[in-house]
Design a protein around this motif. Structure first.
Motif, PDB file in Angstrom:
ATOM      1  N   TYR A  20       0.842  -1.160  -0.155  1.00 19.84           N
ATOM      2  CA  TYR A  20       0.032   0.172   0.062  1.00 19.84           C
ATOM      3  C   TYR A  20       0.682   1.236  -0.159  1.00 19.84           C
ATOM      4  CZ  TYR A  20      -4.152   2.750   1.683  1.00 19.84           C
ATOM      5  OH  TYR A  20      -5.106   3.710   1.713  1.00 19.84           O
TER       6      TYR A  20
ATOM      7  N   CYS B 248     -10.620  -1.447   7.556  1.00 21.63           N
ATOM      8  CA  CYS B 248     -11.685  -0.635   8.194  1.00 21.63           C
ATOM      9  C   CYS B 248     -11.377   1.058   8.272  1.00 21.63           C
ATOM     10  CB  CYS B 248     -12.136  -0.696   9.778  1.00 21.63           C
ATOM     11  SG  CYS B 248     -11.106  -0.522  10.978  1.00 21.63           S
ATOM     12  N   GLY B 249     -10.097   1.301   7.980  1.00 20.51           N
ATOM     13  CA  GLY B 249      -9.899   2.755   7.518  1.00 20.51           C
ATOM     14  C   GLY B 249     -10.487   3.781   8.849  1.00 20.51           C
TER      15      GLY B 249
ATOM     16  N   VAL C 261      -3.127  -0.036  10.923  1.00 19.93           N
ATOM     17  CA  VAL C 261      -2.914   1.145  11.499  1.00 19.93           C
ATOM     18  C   VAL C 261      -4.512   1.329  12.227  1.00 19.93           C
ATOM     19  CG1 VAL C 261      -0.885   1.976  10.558  1.00 19.93           C
ATOM     20  CG2 VAL C 261      -2.907   2.687   9.488  1.00 19.93           C
TER      21      VAL C 261
ATOM     22  N   PHE D 228      -6.499   4.330  12.514  1.00 17.00           N
ATOM     23  CA  PHE D 228      -6.586   5.885  12.269  1.00 17.00           C
ATOM     24  C   PHE D 228      -7.994   6.250  12.373  1.00 17.00           C
ATOM     25  CE2 PHE D 228      -7.318   6.352   7.613  1.00 17.00           C
ATOM     26  CZ  PHE D 228      -6.935   5.252   7.096  1.00 17.00           C
TER      27      PHE D 228
ATOM     28  N   LEU E 186      -2.287  -8.988   4.758  1.00 12.42           N
ATOM     29  CA  LEU E 186      -1.363  -9.552   3.850  1.00 12.42           C
ATOM     30  C   LEU E 186      -0.801 -10.803   4.500  1.00 12.42           C
ATOM     31  CD1 LEU E 186       0.659  -6.598   2.205  1.00 12.42           C
ATOM     32  CD2 LEU E 186      -1.283  -7.998   1.264  1.00 12.42           C
TER      33      LEU E 186
ATOM     34  N   LEU F 245     -12.577  -1.011  -0.777  1.00 13.95           N
ATOM     35  CA  LEU F 245     -11.490  -0.183  -1.473  1.00 13.95           C
ATOM     36  C   LEU F 245     -10.176  -0.816  -0.714  1.00 13.95           C
ATOM     37  CD1 LEU F 245     -13.232   3.244  -1.232  1.00 13.95           C
ATOM     38  CD2 LEU F 245     -12.975   1.695  -3.244  1.00 13.95           C
ATOM     39  N   MET F 246     -10.043  -2.098  -0.941  1.00 18.51           N
ATOM     40  CA  MET F 246      -8.760  -2.698  -0.504  1.00 18.51           C
ATOM     41  C   MET F 246      -8.022  -3.356  -1.755  1.00 18.51           C
ATOM     42  SD  MET F 246      -8.438  -2.462   2.765  1.00 18.51           S
ATOM     43  CE  MET F 246      -7.537  -3.873   3.391  1.00 18.51           C
TER      44      MET F 246
HETATM   45  C1  LIG Z   1      -8.371   2.932   0.726  1.00 21.16           C
HETATM   46  S1  LIG Z   1      -8.375   2.542   2.254  1.00 21.16           S
HETATM   47  C2  LIG Z   1     -10.047   2.147   2.386  1.00 21.16           C
HETATM   48  C3  LIG Z   1     -10.247   2.204   3.999  1.00 21.16           C
HETATM   49  C4  LIG Z   1     -11.882   1.876   4.210  1.00 21.16           C
HETATM   50  N1  LIG Z   1     -12.310   0.259   3.824  1.00 21.16           N
HETATM   51  C5  LIG Z   1     -12.816   2.637   3.477  1.00 21.16           C
HETATM   52  O1  LIG Z   1     -13.684   2.363   2.606  1.00 21.16           O
HETATM   53  O2  LIG Z   1     -12.923   3.765   3.602  1.00 21.16           O
HETATM   54  C6  LIG Z   1      -7.464   1.091   2.679  1.00 21.16           C
HETATM   55  C7  LIG Z   1      -7.148   0.683   4.052  1.00 21.16           C
HETATM   56  O3  LIG Z   1      -6.252  -0.416   4.025  1.00 21.16           O
HETATM   57  C8  LIG Z   1      -5.322  -0.199   5.180  1.00 21.16           C
HETATM   58  N2  LIG Z   1      -4.375  -1.129   4.900  1.00 21.16           N
HETATM   59  C9  LIG Z   1      -3.424  -0.767   4.077  1.00 21.16           C
HETATM   60  N3  LIG Z   1      -2.503  -2.263   4.065  1.00 21.16           N
HETATM   61  C10 LIG Z   1      -3.012  -2.954   4.703  1.00 21.16           C
HETATM   62  C11 LIG Z   1      -2.549  -4.200   5.489  1.00 21.16           C
HETATM   63  N4  LIG Z   1      -1.444  -4.713   4.940  1.00 21.16           N
HETATM   64  N5  LIG Z   1      -3.187  -4.849   6.281  1.00 21.16           N
HETATM   65  C12 LIG Z   1      -4.659  -4.133   6.773  1.00 21.16           C
HETATM   66  N6  LIG Z   1      -4.949  -3.026   6.414  1.00 21.16           N
HETATM   67  C13 LIG Z   1      -4.307  -2.294   5.583  1.00 21.16           C
HETATM   68  C14 LIG Z   1      -5.199   1.213   5.228  1.00 21.16           C
HETATM   69  O4  LIG Z   1      -4.604   1.605   6.417  1.00 21.16           O
HETATM   70  C15 LIG Z   1      -6.701   1.819   4.726  1.00 21.16           C
HETATM   71  O5  LIG Z   1      -6.979   1.835   6.014  1.00 21.16           O
END
Ligand SMILES: C[S@@+](CC[C@H](N)C(=O)[O-])C[C@H]1O[C@@H](n2cnc3c(N)ncnc32)[C@H](O)[C@@H]1O
Length: 289
Positions: free
Chosen positions: A22, A64-65, A88, A90, A107, A124-125
């Motif tokens: 990411y 969950c962002g 994280v 946040f 991952l 959005l993952m």
């Molecule tokens: C584009 S945001 C989408 C967040 C939320 N699902 C939304 O729709 O608003 C992607 C999310 O993936 C999380 N993320 C990134 N790499 C990750 C990982 N390896 N494991 C878990 N979460 C991860 C980020 O911190 C972020 O919150």
């Protein structure tokens, strides 16, 4: 500023150690961007989820962002037990009492037993999993879903269409960085959502696609399009502004990056860009898959 930003240095170290793909920003404005996107897609979709849930027990929101989706679900179903996981924390404040957060690197798989959650939601993952691992990640979501429960995926095409020249130049930077990390830059993941769920054994698969106008031109289509169009443009501009320092590695100066962003803000109205989203859900058969 979100309360959790104080532990930024710790988090940066953990992210570096996680080997993750990411590369989108980790910045306080990222909360606003994700929330703007969620408001816009919520308006277009007319709902937070499409799965036929009627007040379930355990629910999982993967990545969950800011927590917006999971909080909304928890408020709608106070009897549900909602778990949000992310690499994280946040989240914004305002979690309902039936919400819990757990730090998880998706991952490395989900640290939950088989057949645990009645609904597993992932939104959005596609920028997290390399394209070739997305199917495997969906199988992991299905593994932790209880028989008779649902998995719901929500993704977008990783660009807006049509692209004017400035938009194309900016998105080409994303595509270059994404390709280097094995991420989907050609909308393969959204196109395959149904087949990922089917391959993981789900049944009753349903899909809905919706286009959101990007920019003020949405006003020509109607009231929700006006509001969603403005929100989604703000969300894209916020993302791009935060990406300028990252694009610098590709030889793009900060000034050039900002100039392109300003041009794009007008251009989307001239070429009438839209952003396409897709949500797909399916049910895990009552006999375990
Ligand atoms: C584009 S945001 C989408 C967040 C939320 N699902 C939304 O729709 O608003 C992607 C999310 O993936 C999380 N993320 C990134 N790499 C990750 C990982 N390896 N494991 C878990 N979460 C991860 C980020 O911190 C972020 O919150």
């Amino acid at each position: 500023m979100p309360r959790n930003y104080v532990r930024k240095a710790d988090r940066k170290l953990r992210l570096m150690q996680s080997g993750e793909t990411y590369f989108l920003p980790r910045h306080p404005t990222e909360n606003d961007r994700l929330n703007l996107l969620a408001f816009a897609t919520g308006m277009a979709m007319g709902a937070g989820w499409l799965s036929p849930v009627t007040g379930p027990g355990p629910v999982l929101d993967v990545g969950c962002g800011t927590g917006l989706w999971a909080y909304g679900f928890g408020r709608r179903f106070p009897a549900a037990d909602v778990l949000g996981v992310d690499i994280v924390d946040f989240r914004d404040d305002g979690a309902p009492p039936n919400f819990r957060f757990q730090e998880v690197n998706v991952l490395q798989g989900l640290p939950f037993p088989n057949d645990t959650f009645e609904l597993v939601h992932q939104r959005l993952m596609a920028a997290v999993y390399p394209t070739e691992r997305y199917g495997q990640a969906v199988a992991e979501l299905v593994r932790v879903t209880s028989p008779g429960g649902h998995v719901e995926l929500f993704e977008s095409r990783p660009f807006i269409e049509p692209e004017g020249p400035a938009t194309k130049e900016l998105w080409d930077f994303f595509r270059k960085l994404g390709r280097e990390k094995g991420l989907d830059t050609a909308a393969m993941i959204p196109e395959r959502l149904e087949s990922y769920l089917a391959a993981a054994g789900l049944e009753g698969i349903e899909t809905r696609e919706f286009d959101i106008p990007v920019g003020e031109w949405g006003a020509e289509l109607g009231e929700w399009q006006r509001r969603a169009g403005e929100l989604i443009l703000r969300s894209h501009l916020s993302l791009l502004t935060r990406m300028c320092p990252v694009f610098a590695a590709l030889g793009v100066t900060e000034d050039r990056c900002r100039e392109l962003i300003e041009t794009m803000a007008d251009e989307v109205n001239e070429v009438r860009s839209v952003h396409r989203f897709k949500t797909t859900f399916g049910r895990k058969p009552s006999k375990s898959v």
